[in-house]
Design a protein around this motif. Structure first.
Motif, PDB file in Angstrom:
ATOM      1  N   GLU A  66      -2.063 -14.918   0.343  1.00 42.52           N
ATOM      2  CA  GLU A  66      -1.578 -14.638  -1.013  1.00 42.52           C
ATOM      3  C   GLU A  66      -1.281 -13.147  -1.153  1.00 42.52           C
ATOM      4  OE1 GLU A  66      -4.239 -16.101  -3.964  1.00 42.52           O
ATOM      5  OE2 GLU A  66      -4.457 -18.039  -2.982  1.00 42.52           O
ATOM      6  N   ASP A  67      -0.522 -12.811  -2.191  1.00 39.71           N
ATOM      7  CA  ASP A  67      -0.148 -11.419  -2.431  1.00 39.71           C
ATOM      8  C   ASP A  67      -1.356 -10.563  -2.760  1.00 39.71           C
ATOM      9  OD1 ASP A  67       2.462 -12.024  -1.941  1.00 39.71           O
ATOM     10  OD2 ASP A  67       3.010 -12.228  -4.067  1.00 39.71           O
ATOM     11  N   THR A  68      -2.375 -11.142  -3.338  1.00 34.49           N
ATOM     12  CA  THR A  68      -3.547 -10.378  -3.765  1.00 34.49           C
ATOM     13  C   THR A  68      -4.651 -10.402  -2.711  1.00 34.49           C
ATOM     14  OG1 THR A  68      -4.452 -12.316  -4.866  1.00 34.49           O
ATOM     15  CG2 THR A  68      -3.062 -10.850  -6.186  1.00 34.49           C
ATOM     16  N   TYR A  70      -5.246  -8.534  -0.059  1.00 34.10           N
ATOM     17  CA  TYR A  70      -5.798  -7.232   0.307  1.00 34.10           C
ATOM     18  C   TYR A  70      -6.324  -6.442  -0.888  1.00 34.10           C
ATOM     19  CZ  TYR A  70      -3.828  -8.095   4.882  1.00 34.10           C
ATOM     20  OH  TYR A  70      -3.525  -8.641   6.100  1.00 34.10           O
ATOM     21  N   ASP A  71      -6.052  -6.916  -2.092  1.00 37.33           N
ATOM     22  CA  ASP A  71      -6.534  -6.222  -3.283  1.00 37.33           C
ATOM     23  C   ASP A  71      -8.011  -6.497  -3.549  1.00 37.33           C
ATOM     24  OD1 ASP A  71      -4.060  -5.178  -3.713  1.00 37.33           O
ATOM     25  OD2 ASP A  71      -3.427  -6.748  -5.116  1.00 37.33           O
ATOM     26  N   GLU A  72      -8.556  -7.547  -2.987  1.00 32.84           N
ATOM     27  CA  GLU A  72      -9.942  -7.927  -3.289  1.00 32.84           C
ATOM     28  C   GLU A  72     -10.924  -7.072  -2.568  1.00 32.84           C
ATOM     29  OE1 GLU A  72     -10.007 -12.039  -2.308  1.00 32.84           O
ATOM     30  OE2 GLU A  72      -8.826 -12.584  -4.039  1.00 32.84           O
TER      31      GLU A  72
END
Length: 72
Positions: A66-68, A70-72
């Motif tokens: 998903e696009d997110t 690496y944001d987690e």
């Protein structure tokens, strides 16, 4: 733009002359029954490239995140 046209024309000429190289091919070293057909190796190479692209696309589907991610 002129260089691009020259490259395209060169590739078209080279590609159109490739089948005539079969005149110089030694068909005495044929190992399989299908090798003696004119154009076998170019067709085989084209199909192999298509299969590589399809396999890469399938692997991409399974490895996609998903696009997110690496944001987690």
């Amino acid at each position: 733009m002129k260089t691009r046209k020259n490259i395209i024309y060169s590739l078209v000429i080279i590609t159109s002359l490739m089948p005539y190289l079969y005149v110089f091919y030694d068909f005495g070293k044929i190992k399989f029954g299908i090798d003696h057909y004119v154009g076998f190796y170019p067709i085989f190479g084209f199909i192999a490239c298509l299969l590589l692209i399809i396999i890469a696309k399938l692997i991409g589907v399974f490895l996609k995140r998903e696009d997110t991610f690496y944001d987690e």
